[in-house]
Design a protein around this motif. Structure first.
Motif, PDB file in Angstrom:
ATOM      1  N   GLY A 105       0.791  -1.218   0.000  1.00  0.00           N
ATOM      2  CA  GLY A 105       0.000   0.000   0.000  1.00  0.00           C
ATOM      3  C   GLY A 105       0.824   1.270   0.000  1.00  0.00           C
ATOM      4  N   GLN A 106       2.103   1.155   0.335  1.00  0.00           N
ATOM      5  CA  GLN A 106       2.960   2.338   0.444  1.00  0.00           C
ATOM      6  C   GLN A 106       3.957   2.441  -0.714  1.00  0.00           C
ATOM      7  OE1 GLN A 106       3.038   1.636   5.248  1.00  0.00           O
ATOM      8  NE2 GLN A 106       4.613   2.960   4.443  1.00  0.00           N
ATOM      9  N   ASN A 232       0.901   6.114   7.577  1.00  0.00           N
ATOM     10  CA  ASN A 232       0.093   4.993   7.083  1.00  0.00           C
ATOM     11  C   ASN A 232      -1.101   4.717   7.986  1.00  0.00           C
ATOM     12  OD1 ASN A 232       1.098   3.493   9.272  1.00  0.00           O
ATOM     13  ND2 ASN A 232       2.663   2.466   8.033  1.00  0.00           N
ATOM     14  N   ASP A 263      -0.426  13.211  -1.240  1.00  0.00           N
ATOM     15  CA  ASP A 263      -1.124  11.939  -1.379  1.00  0.00           C
ATOM     16  C   ASP A 263      -0.080  10.838  -1.567  1.00  0.00           C
ATOM     17  OD1 ASP A 263      -2.604   9.719  -2.092  1.00  0.00           O
ATOM     18  OD2 ASP A 263      -3.937  10.793  -3.449  1.00  0.00           O
ATOM     19  N   ASN A 265      -0.459   7.776  -1.947  1.00  0.00           N
ATOM     20  CA  ASN A 265      -0.848   6.726  -2.883  1.00  0.00           C
ATOM     21  C   ASN A 265      -0.785   7.208  -4.326  1.00  0.00           C
ATOM     22  OD1 ASN A 265      -1.448   5.400  -0.497  1.00  0.00           O
ATOM     23  ND2 ASN A 265      -3.259   4.433  -1.319  1.00  0.00           N
ATOM     24  N   THR A 294      -0.890   8.006   3.426  1.00  0.00           N
ATOM     25  CA  THR A 294      -1.050   6.715   2.774  1.00  0.00           C
ATOM     26  C   THR A 294      -1.714   5.739   3.729  1.00  0.00           C
ATOM     27  OG1 THR A 294       0.152   4.977   1.567  1.00  0.00           O
ATOM     28  CG2 THR A 294       1.320   6.042   3.386  1.00  0.00           C
ATOM     29  N   TRP A 318      -9.708   1.885   1.506  1.00  0.00           N
ATOM     30  CA  TRP A 318      -8.380   2.242   1.001  1.00  0.00           C
ATOM     31  C   TRP A 318      -7.969   1.388  -0.196  1.00  0.00           C
ATOM     32  CZ3 TRP A 318      -5.013   6.169   1.736  1.00  0.00           C
ATOM     33  CH2 TRP A 318      -5.286   7.063   2.777  1.00  0.00           C
ATOM     34  N   LYS A 321      -8.064   3.093  -3.405  1.00  0.00           N
ATOM     35  CA  LYS A 321      -7.024   4.092  -3.670  1.00  0.00           C
ATOM     36  C   LYS A 321      -5.680   3.430  -3.982  1.00  0.00           C
ATOM     37  CE  LYS A 321      -9.246   6.740   0.000  1.00  0.00           C
ATOM     38  NZ  LYS A 321     -10.179   7.492  -0.838  1.00  0.00           N
ATOM     39  N   ASP A 322      -5.700   2.167  -4.336  1.00  0.00           N
ATOM     40  CA  ASP A 322      -4.476   1.408  -4.582  1.00  0.00           C
ATOM     41  C   ASP A 322      -3.546   2.160  -5.531  1.00  0.00           C
ATOM     42  OD1 ASP A 322      -2.888  -0.673  -6.377  1.00  0.00           O
ATOM     43  OD2 ASP A 322      -3.327  -1.658  -4.470  1.00  0.00           O
ATOM     44  N   PRO A 323      -2.305   2.386  -5.139  1.00  0.00           N
ATOM     45  CA  PRO A 323      -1.393   3.195  -5.962  1.00  0.00           C
ATOM     46  C   PRO A 323      -1.051   2.569  -7.309  1.00  0.00           C
ATOM     47  CG  PRO A 323      -0.225   2.188  -4.113  1.00  0.00           C
ATOM     48  CD  PRO A 323      -1.683   1.958  -3.869  1.00  0.00           C
TER      49      PRO A 323
END
Length: 408
Positions: A105-106, A232, A263, A265, A294, A318, A321-323
């Motif tokens: 996620g990061q 996070n 942001d 992400n 994030t 979340w 919002k996956d990067p």
């Protein structure tokens, strides 16, 4: 007088009276939480260049010109780093690693910041910066020794511009500030070719004295250091509202330097803001605090159970919002990335995962004398004596095994 009234008594000893003005000025707990978490969007001050749906956004202060090839490289970085991270998690569950620290996620925060670093810069990580390590040219297999317990890091910090992982929470910020002060004292700042330092830490580390001390010293000495906080949302099991009454990026104002929330992400925004901050530092304009907003999608470490302190609906929100999916949507919509491109990256990820696993399975155990040979640059008589005593002690077990073998 109650204990609470006693502790809040006026100098005369009488309980204080709350005036309407004072009551109105004090934020409620709900207001504090709203300001810190700002739902899950990061608030009005959030710098964003790519929406969760993959739509390009233009920012008046932090826009960025980037080619289609560079975007594809950023996507590749995030996919490969995530795959290595997932393999590390699986290897720990299989008993091959003592522990693993996930970054799921990061990826956008780390790849964006990592790609903003110049070769002459220095980075100081905590223990989750696998993406920064990747950007500094460190193969993921070099991280395995730390989590298998065979070494403290297999890379050269000077050659890579990437310090060894730091386990003591927040201590890397003090080390980074000292290094950055040295860059200033040595006259290595002031132009485009100048040096700068970036320190990486989480929201929980902001409650540590080391981080406060680092920011005080960096401000006083105008050290060329960028503090990159990956908020996070969970400091192991505590949310930001249990750590601070203001958004973390606003703390910079108290130290006298710029703070900004990005942001985390959004890989484009993370890259643009990190480039700007490092440029400020290398030109001698002092430190900067970046709060990358994030979310940690996995456990704090493989020893943690996040279901005990956070709700599943938060994690589901979340996921949208996956990067990686965000950048993938943008590449498909605006840069004609086809399925062949994505299949090729997935194939690379599979090859990396296989190499990562094989390396871990075949890692040799270090000889026992290594704990003595890798401590000091030069041996001392005391160290030699300790090594000889320890090796004699281990040899005694070998004799016992031989005797036991003869009896059987």
């Amino acid at each position: 007088m109650s204990p609470e009234q006693w502790t809040r008594a006026t100098p005369s000893g009488d309980p204080p009276s709350e005036t309407p003005a004072a009551t109105a000025a004090k934020p409620t707990r709900e207001q504090v939480i709203a300001g810190l978490r700002a739902t899950s969007e990061g608030g009005a001050d959030l710098v964003q260049l790519l929406s969760p749906e993959g739509q390009r956004i233009h920012h008046p202060d932090f826009d960025i010109d980037i080619s289609a090839d560079q975007l594809r490289d950023l996507y590749r970085d995030m996919v490969l780093v995530r795959r290595a991270d997932r393999e590390g998690n699986a290897l720990q569950r299989q008993g091959q690693l003592g522990i693993w620290v996930p970054l799921l996620g990061q990826e956008a925060a780390q790849i964006g910041a990592g790609r903003a670093l110049q070769p002459q810069d220095m980075a100081f990580p905590s223990y989750r910066e696998h993406g920064i390590a990747w950007c500094r040219g460190i193969d993921p297999t070099e991280l395995l020794g730390i989590f298998r317990g065979t070494d403290h890091g297999g890379w050269d910090p000077i050659a890579t511009g990437f310090h060894l992982y730091t386990i003591v929470i927040g201590n890397q910020c003090v080390n980074a500030t000292g290094y950055a002060m040295g860059q200033r004292f040595d006259g290595k700042v002031g132009d485009d070719d100048g040096e700068a330092t970036m320190a990486f830490f989480g929201d929980g580390a902001t409650s540590q004295g080391d981080v406060h001390e680092a920011m005080v010293w960096s401000a006083v000495y105008d050290a060329p250091v960028v503090f990159f906080c990956q908020n996070n949302q969970w400091a192991i099991s505590e949310p930001p509202e249990r750590q601070s009454r203001v958004p973390l990026y606003q703390r910079a104002e108290g130290y006298g330097f710029r703070g900004i929330r990005v942001d985390g992400n959004d890989v484009l925004a993370s890259l643009a803001v990190s480039r700007w901050a490092m440029d400020e530092a290398r030109h001698g304009n002092g430190p900067v605090l970046i709060e990358a907003f994030t979310y940690r999608m996995d456990a704090h470490t493989t020893s943690d159970d996040p279901t005990r302190y956070r709700m599943s609906d938060e994690q589901e929100a979340w996921k949208l919002k996956d990067p990686i999916e965000r950048l993938k949507a943008y590449l498909i919509r605006e840069h004609e990335a086809d399925q062949d491109f994505f299949d090729k990256i997935d194939g690379e990820a599979d090859e990396l995962a296989e190499r990562f696993r094989e390396f871990c399975f075949n890692m040799p155990d270090p000889p026992p004398e290594r704990i003595f040979s890798e401590v000091y640059a030069e041996e001392s008589p005391q160290l030699v004596a300790q090594r000889e005593d320890h090796l004699r002690y281990l040899d005694g077990f070998a004799d016992d095994e031989a005797v036991a073998g003869g009896v059987s």
